[in-house]
Design a protein around this motif. Structure first.
Motif: not given
Length: 64
Positions: A51-57
């Protein structure tokens, strides 16, 4: 190297199989519960990381 006859091979296999120590029902249950708890913990952890990587991307793509 000397070849082993099929009969001798079967005797050796049985002798080795008799040395196997199977876990008790309690040990098996305890291990299964431990594995299930770890699976849940790791699933939640990787869900958070994903989820964190998804938000960052998504944020990085919005800058373009």
């Amino acid at each position: 190297m000397e070849k082993t006859s099929p009969g001798e091979f079967i005797r050796q296999v049985r002798a080795e199989a008799n040395k196997v120590v199977w876990p008790t029902r309690q040990e098996t249950t305890r291990t299964a519960i431990f594995v299930a708890i770890l699976v849940v913990i790791l699933s939640v952890f990787f869900l958070g990381v994903d989820s964190i990587f998804g938000v960052a991307v998504r944020w990085l793509l919005s800058l373009v």
